[in-house]
Design a protein around this motif. Structure first.
Motif, PDB file in Angstrom:
ATOM      1  N   TYR A 224       0.843  -1.194   0.000  1.00 15.50           N
ATOM      2  CA  TYR A 224       0.000   0.000   0.000  1.00 15.50           C
ATOM      3  C   TYR A 224       0.881   1.248   0.000  1.00 15.50           C
ATOM      4  O   TYR A 224       1.996   1.212   0.559  1.00 15.50           O
ATOM      5  CB  TYR A 224      -0.912   0.011   1.226  1.00 15.50           C
ATOM      6  CG  TYR A 224      -2.059  -0.965   1.107  1.00 15.50           C
ATOM      7  CD1 TYR A 224      -3.125  -0.699   0.262  1.00 15.50           C
ATOM      8  CD2 TYR A 224      -2.073  -2.154   1.828  1.00 15.50           C
ATOM      9  CE1 TYR A 224      -4.183  -1.595   0.151  1.00 15.50           C
ATOM     10  CE2 TYR A 224      -3.125  -3.051   1.726  1.00 15.50           C
ATOM     11  CZ  TYR A 224      -4.179  -2.765   0.878  1.00 15.50           C
ATOM     12  OH  TYR A 224      -5.215  -3.646   0.751  1.00 15.50           O
TER      13      TYR A 224
ATOM     14  N   GLN B 205     -15.398  -7.479   2.599  1.00 19.92           N
ATOM     15  CA  GLN B 205     -15.575  -7.451   4.051  1.00 19.92           C
ATOM     16  C   GLN B 205     -16.551  -6.357   4.485  1.00 19.92           C
ATOM     17  O   GLN B 205     -17.263  -6.509   5.468  1.00 19.92           O
ATOM     18  CB  GLN B 205     -14.223  -7.205   4.702  1.00 19.92           C
ATOM     19  CG  GLN B 205     -14.013  -8.041   5.912  1.00 19.92           C
ATOM     20  CD  GLN B 205     -12.589  -7.894   6.416  1.00 19.92           C
ATOM     21  OE1 GLN B 205     -11.802  -7.130   5.869  1.00 19.92           O
ATOM     22  NE2 GLN B 205     -12.273  -8.622   7.451  1.00 19.92           N
TER      23      GLN B 205
ATOM     24  N   ALA C 172      -4.179 -14.931  10.645  1.00 14.97           N
ATOM     25  CA  ALA C 172      -4.512 -13.927  11.657  1.00 14.97           C
ATOM     26  C   ALA C 172      -4.990 -12.640  11.006  1.00 14.97           C
ATOM     27  O   ALA C 172      -4.776 -12.422   9.806  1.00 14.97           O
ATOM     28  CB  ALA C 172      -3.280 -13.653  12.510  1.00 14.97           C
ATOM     29  N   SER C 173      -5.613 -11.796  11.807  1.00 15.55           N
ATOM     30  CA  SER C 173      -6.069 -10.497  11.306  1.00 15.55           C
ATOM     31  C   SER C 173      -4.857  -9.695  10.813  1.00 15.55           C
ATOM     32  O   SER C 173      -3.813  -9.683  11.462  1.00 15.55           O
ATOM     33  CB  SER C 173      -6.758  -9.767  12.461  1.00 15.55           C
ATOM     34  OG  SER C 173      -7.157  -8.512  12.027  1.00 15.55           O
ATOM     35  N   GLY C 174      -5.004  -9.082   9.644  1.00 18.22           N
ATOM     36  CA  GLY C 174      -3.908  -8.264   9.098  1.00 18.22           C
ATOM     37  C   GLY C 174      -2.894  -9.066   8.315  1.00 18.22           C
ATOM     38  O   GLY C 174      -1.856  -8.535   7.907  1.00 18.22           O
ATOM     39  N   SER C 175      -3.176 -10.377   8.075  1.00 17.58           N
ATOM     40  CA  SER C 175      -2.178 -11.191   7.375  1.00 17.58           C
ATOM     41  C   SER C 175      -2.254 -11.038   5.851  1.00 17.58           C
ATOM     42  O   SER C 175      -1.454 -11.623   5.130  1.00 17.58           O
ATOM     43  CB  SER C 175      -2.315 -12.659   7.785  1.00 17.58           C
ATOM     44  OG  SER C 175      -3.633 -13.107   7.535  1.00 17.58           O
ATOM     45  N   GLY C 176      -3.224 -10.269   5.348  1.00 20.73           N
ATOM     46  CA  GLY C 176      -3.248  -9.970   3.911  1.00 20.73           C
ATOM     47  C   GLY C 176      -4.327 -10.701   3.121  1.00 20.73           C
ATOM     48  O   GLY C 176      -4.335 -10.664   1.889  1.00 20.73           O
ATOM     49  N   LYS C 177      -5.268 -11.341   3.822  1.00 23.50           N
ATOM     50  CA  LYS C 177      -6.281 -12.150   3.126  1.00 23.50           C
ATOM     51  C   LYS C 177      -7.191 -11.282   2.249  1.00 23.50           C
ATOM     52  O   LYS C 177      -7.413 -11.574   1.077  1.00 23.50           O
ATOM     53  CB  LYS C 177      -7.128 -12.925   4.159  1.00 23.50           C
ATOM     54  CG  LYS C 177      -6.296 -13.744   5.133  1.00 23.50           C
ATOM     55  CD  LYS C 177      -7.115 -14.479   6.156  1.00 23.50           C
ATOM     56  CE  LYS C 177      -7.908 -13.631   7.114  1.00 23.50           C
ATOM     57  NZ  LYS C 177      -7.124 -12.831   8.061  1.00 23.50           N
ATOM     58  N   SER C 178      -7.711 -10.186   2.827  1.00 24.85           N
ATOM     59  CA  SER C 178      -8.625  -9.326   2.057  1.00 24.85           C
ATOM     60  C   SER C 178      -7.877  -8.641   0.914  1.00 24.85           C
ATOM     61  O   SER C 178      -8.436  -8.433  -0.173  1.00 24.85           O
ATOM     62  CB  SER C 178      -9.234  -8.254   2.953  1.00 24.85           C
ATOM     63  OG  SER C 178      -9.891  -8.857   4.016  1.00 24.85           O
ATOM     64  N   THR C 179      -6.623  -8.308   1.151  1.00 27.33           N
ATOM     65  CA  THR C 179      -5.834  -7.655   0.102  1.00 27.33           C
ATOM     66  C   THR C 179      -5.664  -8.597  -1.087  1.00 27.33           C
ATOM     67  O   THR C 179      -5.763  -8.180  -2.249  1.00 27.33           O
ATOM     68  CB  THR C 179      -4.459  -7.237   0.668  1.00 27.33           C
ATOM     69  OG1 THR C 179      -4.679  -6.439   1.828  1.00 27.33           O
ATOM     70  CG2 THR C 179      -3.660  -6.462  -0.340  1.00 27.33           C
TER      71      THR C 179
ATOM     72  N   ALA D 104       1.745  -5.945   2.033  1.00 31.97           N
ATOM     73  CA  ALA D 104       0.556  -6.513   2.681  1.00 31.97           C
ATOM     74  C   ALA D 104       0.357  -7.940   2.181  1.00 31.97           C
ATOM     75  O   ALA D 104      -0.156  -8.804   2.894  1.00 31.97           O
ATOM     76  CB  ALA D 104      -0.668  -5.660   2.379  1.00 31.97           C
TER      77      ALA D 104
ATOM     78  N   HIS E  95     -12.061 -17.167   9.447  1.00 34.66           N
ATOM     79  CA  HIS E  95     -11.343 -17.395  10.695  1.00 34.66           C
ATOM     80  C   HIS E  95     -11.775 -18.724  11.316  1.00 34.66           C
ATOM     81  O   HIS E  95     -11.161 -19.199  12.247  1.00 34.66           O
ATOM     82  CB  HIS E  95     -11.644 -16.268  11.699  1.00 34.66           C
ATOM     83  CG  HIS E  95     -10.969 -14.984  11.355  1.00 34.66           C
ATOM     84  ND1 HIS E  95      -9.619 -14.792  11.459  1.00 34.66           N
ATOM     85  CD2 HIS E  95     -11.454 -13.817  10.881  1.00 34.66           C
ATOM     86  CE1 HIS E  95      -9.290 -13.569  11.089  1.00 34.66           C
ATOM     87  NE2 HIS E  95     -10.402 -12.956  10.730  1.00 34.66           N
TER      88      HIS E  95
ATOM     89  N   GLU F   3     -14.807 -13.615   4.725  1.00 33.29           N
ATOM     90  CA  GLU F   3     -15.375 -13.824   6.054  1.00 33.29           C
ATOM     91  C   GLU F   3     -16.901 -13.814   6.055  1.00 33.29           C
ATOM     92  O   GLU F   3     -17.541 -12.948   6.656  1.00 33.29           O
ATOM     93  CB  GLU F   3     -14.833 -12.771   7.024  1.00 33.29           C
ATOM     94  CG  GLU F   3     -13.308 -12.853   7.077  1.00 33.29           C
ATOM     95  CD  GLU F   3     -12.708 -12.117   8.243  1.00 33.29           C
ATOM     96  OE1 GLU F   3     -13.395 -11.932   9.239  1.00 33.29           O
ATOM     97  OE2 GLU F   3     -11.530 -11.760   8.149  1.00 33.29           O
TER      98      GLU F   3
HETATM   99  N1  LIG Z   1      -6.252   0.611   2.214  1.00 39.89           N
HETATM  100  C1  LIG Z   1      -5.157   0.283   2.925  1.00 39.89           C
HETATM  101  N2  LIG Z   1      -4.137   1.146   3.002  1.00 39.89           N
HETATM  102  C2  LIG Z   1      -3.019   0.828   3.691  1.00 39.89           C
HETATM  103  N3  LIG Z   1      -2.836  -0.340   4.341  1.00 39.89           N
HETATM  104  C3  LIG Z   1      -3.821  -1.240   4.290  1.00 39.89           C
HETATM  105  C4  LIG Z   1      -5.037  -0.972   3.592  1.00 39.89           C
HETATM  106  N4  LIG Z   1      -5.837  -2.066   3.710  1.00 39.89           N
HETATM  107  C5  LIG Z   1      -5.148  -2.944   4.454  1.00 39.89           C
HETATM  108  N5  LIG Z   1      -3.945  -2.460   4.806  1.00 39.89           N
HETATM  109  C6  LIG Z   1      -2.907  -3.141   5.589  1.00 39.89           C
HETATM  110  O1  LIG Z   1      -2.528  -4.311   4.889  1.00 39.89           O
HETATM  111  C7  LIG Z   1      -2.357  -5.397   5.773  1.00 39.89           C
HETATM  112  C8  LIG Z   1      -3.257  -6.563   5.339  1.00 39.89           C
HETATM  113  O2  LIG Z   1      -4.605  -6.147   5.524  1.00 39.89           O
HETATM  114  P1  LIG Z   1      -5.817  -7.093   5.099  1.00 39.89           P
HETATM  115  O3  LIG Z   1      -7.065  -6.320   5.294  1.00 39.89           O
HETATM  116  O4  LIG Z   1      -5.554  -7.654   3.763  1.00 39.89           O
HETATM  117  O5  LIG Z   1      -5.697  -8.256   6.192  1.00 39.89           O
HETATM  118  P2  LIG Z   1      -6.721  -9.409   6.541  1.00 39.89           P
HETATM  119  O6  LIG Z   1      -5.902 -10.623   6.689  1.00 39.89           O
HETATM  120  O7  LIG Z   1      -7.838  -9.450   5.569  1.00 39.89           O
HETATM  121  O8  LIG Z   1      -7.222  -8.906   7.958  1.00 39.89           O
HETATM  122  P3  LIG Z   1      -8.654  -9.209   8.665  1.00 39.89           P
HETATM  123  O9  LIG Z   1      -8.716 -10.674   8.940  1.00 39.89           O
HETATM  124  O10 LIG Z   1      -8.599  -8.402   9.910  1.00 39.89           O
HETATM  125  O11 LIG Z   1      -9.696  -8.747   7.712  1.00 39.89           O
HETATM  126  C9  LIG Z   1      -2.659  -4.885   7.165  1.00 39.89           C
HETATM  127  O12 LIG Z   1      -1.435  -4.599   7.796  1.00 39.89           O
HETATM  128  C10 LIG Z   1      -3.447  -3.630   6.935  1.00 39.89           C
HETATM  129  O13 LIG Z   1      -3.200  -2.683   7.936  1.00 39.89           O
END
Ligand SMILES: Nc1ncnc2c1ncn2[C@@H]1O[C@H](COP(=O)(O)OP(=O)(O)OP(=O)(O)O)[C@@H](O)[C@H]1O
Length: 578
Positions: A344, A417, A370-377, A351, A529, A498
């Motif tokens: 990002y 999400q 885990a939360s923040g591991s990059g799944k949604s990205t 990410a 999760h 999710e």
């Molecule tokens: N729009 C954004 N701009 C900057 N950083 C972002 C953005 N979206 C996500 N991130 C960062 O990218 C990393 C991965 O985020 P992501 O949402 O993909 O995780 P996740 O595994 O889906 O988390 P969760 O289970 O909580 O949804 C995190 O560190 C988050 O802070």
């Protein structure tokens, strides 16, 4: 910026010219009316035969009527041009917002964006109606008035030209010098106040829960006071400018009258022409006086239009291929991520970091971590909402960049999400995905999402309103309505972020089981999760800090030491056998 505003107005040039011509005609008619009426009165006092006055009488009537007709035509043409330009600009802003959503929009606060789309865009209307038309009119009419005076009495023309230049040029320029900074701060101050209002309204429950309402109200009041200060300053500058211009009008008219009387005494001007010269001087200021507020509007409009252009110039998070786009891919199709990385803007780490994933037709993959591991990205990248910083996503063997984003999402789509529910009925929210869906099809999708019984128990059934952003339904129901909508869209490759979020463990496990049963045979990626039911998927990908740290079937991963086994044990009830 001027070139871009000109470009915006160019298609409406004919209407603009008509508006300026009608406005000039209005003011010239007013000038001629005053001049003729003054001459008529002065001449009538000499008691000439009626025939000597008849032409002037006709002139007075014609100019009086003409002025009204021209004024009407000017209002019609200028507003027509302004509203058309406004519609074009609104369309452009909207068009530029579409490719920004969803990942490019967080650059703006929603209230600020709304303020740019609604208030700031309207600046283009002011530029036409309050700046372009009055300024052009003032220039032409002032020129004609000075010309008329020059023919009748050159010394009066010099005085008039000086007065008009002072009121129409010097005073507005002084205003530009003093009001520029204030005008530049007005639009952001309005947007800031709007943002405070939105926060107060949308966050009212949280503010009340944490006892922060008074603090939030205080900062909103401070923003309001800042805006009021700026507006007061603006109003004061405009009022002072207006007063100065009117004073100049009065002084100039007196000077011109004195010069005319002087010329009459020396025989240089006929007696009947004295009031003509005086009134032409007085009336020639009428189109010049609005230049003071026009300058103020121009300064504010420039600041507003700059904010609009900033939105138009925000680069889209993904580049579209445009005319070179490949034809839309047709199912069945394989999606492949190769060495996919996403960083990002402003982040120091990726990410998503070097992820490989193959989704052959019918393959089902679960992504856990885990939360923040990059799944949604990862999902956002597969849906082409984000441009990868390295690696690629292939759709049917071709890089997704070669397809139109909408064509990619017609094939690869699902539930994000933060899926949005619109303030309308359950039926209309679902039909967004398939406008021709029958009630039976809607109910079938609701059944898979484990919502059918709930919807059927509601007095209004499918016609129940869900409230703004789904505010009148629970978080879990909101997520499942979004899920039902995604199932109804029936894409060849479905991505579910999710889907069991916000549900109690039992319902979550039942929903996941139903979901996996209903997506059998369909290419599916489910981010979750919860591990219940994952023995049904073909592959489980475990992510940590953007990387894939484990992958395999449920049986393989449970048997191997590693994060999945830890998650599995952590998710089991204590008394339950493995
Ligand atoms: N729009 C954004 N701009 C900057 N950083 C972002 C953005 N979206 C996500 N991130 C960062 O990218 C990393 C991965 O985020 P992501 O949402 O993909 O995780 P996740 O595994 O889906 O988390 P969760 O289970 O909580 O949804 C995190 O560190 C988050 O802070």
């Amino acid at each position: 910026m001027l070139r871009r505003i000109a470009g915006l107005l160019r298609p409406h040039l004919a209407r603009l010219l008509l508006a300026v011509s009608a406005s000039v005609a209005t003011e010239l008619a007013a000038l001629a009316l005053m001049g003729t009426a003054a001459w008529l009165l002065a001449r009538a006092a000499e008691q000439p035969p009626l025939a000597a006055l008849s032409l002037a009488i006709v002139g007075v009537r014609a100019f009086a009527t003409g002025r009204g007709v021209f004024r009407y035509a000017e209002r019609l043409a200028s507003h027509d041009a302004a509203l058309r330009a406004l519609a074009t600009l609104r369309g452009k802003v909207y068009d530029s917002l579409v490719p920004l959503a969803p990942s490019g929009l967080p650059a703006y606060r929603s209230a600020d964006l709304l303020s740019r789309m609604v208030n700031d865009v309207e600046a283009v209307q002011d530029v036409v109606v309050r700046v372009l038309v009055p300024v052009s009119t003032a220039i032409v009419v002032a020129g004609v008035a000075v010309g008329v005076c020059a023919v009748l009495l050159p010394s009066a023309a010099v005085a008039l030209a000086a007065g008009l230049a002072l009121a129409g040029l010097v005073v507005p320029l002084l205003m530009v010098a003093t009001a520029r900074r204030t005008a530049r701060r007005l639009a952001p101050a309005r947007a800031e106040l709007a943002a405070h209002h939105t926060d107060l309204l949308q966050g009212s429950a949280d503010l009340a829960v944490f006892g922060a309402t008074a603090t939030a109200l205080d900062s909103a009041e401070r923003a309001s006071a800042r805006l009021a200060r700026l507006e007061r300053r603006t109003a004061l500058t405009t009022a002072l400018g207006g007063a100065a211009a009117m004073l100049i009008q009065g002084v100039t008219t007196v000077a011109v009258t004195v010069l005319a009387l002087d010329a009459r005494s020396s025989g240089g001007l006929a007696g009947v022409m004295v009031p003509v010269v005086a009134l032409v001087a007085l009336i020639s200021f009428e189109p010049v006086l609005p230049l003071v507020p026009a300058v103020q509007r121009l300064l504010e409009s420039r600041a507003s239009l700059r904010r609009v252009l900033a939105v138009l110039d925000t680069p889209a998070p993904v580049a579209e291929p445009g005319a070179a786009a490949l034809p839309a891919p047709s199912a069945p199709v394989t999606v492949e991520a190769r060495g996919l990385s996403v960083r990002y803007p402003g982040a120091t780490v990726d990410a998503v970091d070097g992820v490989d994933l193959t989704l052959t037709p019918g393959r089902r993959v679960a992504v856990v971590g885990a939360s923040g591991s990059g799944k949604s990205t990862l999902l956002a990248c597969l849906m082409r909402f984000i441009e990868p910083s390295a690696g690629t996503v292939l759709l049917g063997g071709r890089p997704v960049q070669e397809y139109d984003g909408d064509d990619v999402r017609a094939v690869v789509t699902g539930v994000t999400q933060d899926a949005h529910l619109f303030h309308t009925s359950i039926r209309e929210n679902l039909r967004l995905a398939r406008p021709d869906a029958t009630d039976d099809e809607l109910l079938a999708a609701l059944e898979t999402a484990r919502l059918r019984d709930w919807v059927e128990s509601l007095p209004a059934g499918l016609d129940t309103l869900v409230g703004e952003s789904g505010g009148q339904v629970s978080g879990g129901q909101r997520q499942r309505l979004a899920l039902a909508r995604a199932l109804l869209a029936d894409p060849p490759i479905v991505l579910l972020d999710e889907p069991t979020e916000g549900l109690d463990p039992r319902t979550a496990d039942e929903l996941m089981t139903d979901l996996l049963a209903s997506t059998r045979g369909r290419t599916t990626v489910v981010v979750t999760h919860r591990l219940a039911g994952l023995d049904a998927v073909d592959e489980i990908v475990v992510m940590e800090a953007g990387r894939v740290v484990q992958r395999g079937t449920h049986a393989d991963l449970v048997a191997a030491d590693g994060p999945y086994q830890d998650l599995w044990w952590a998710s089991r009830p204590v008394s339950s056998p493995s």
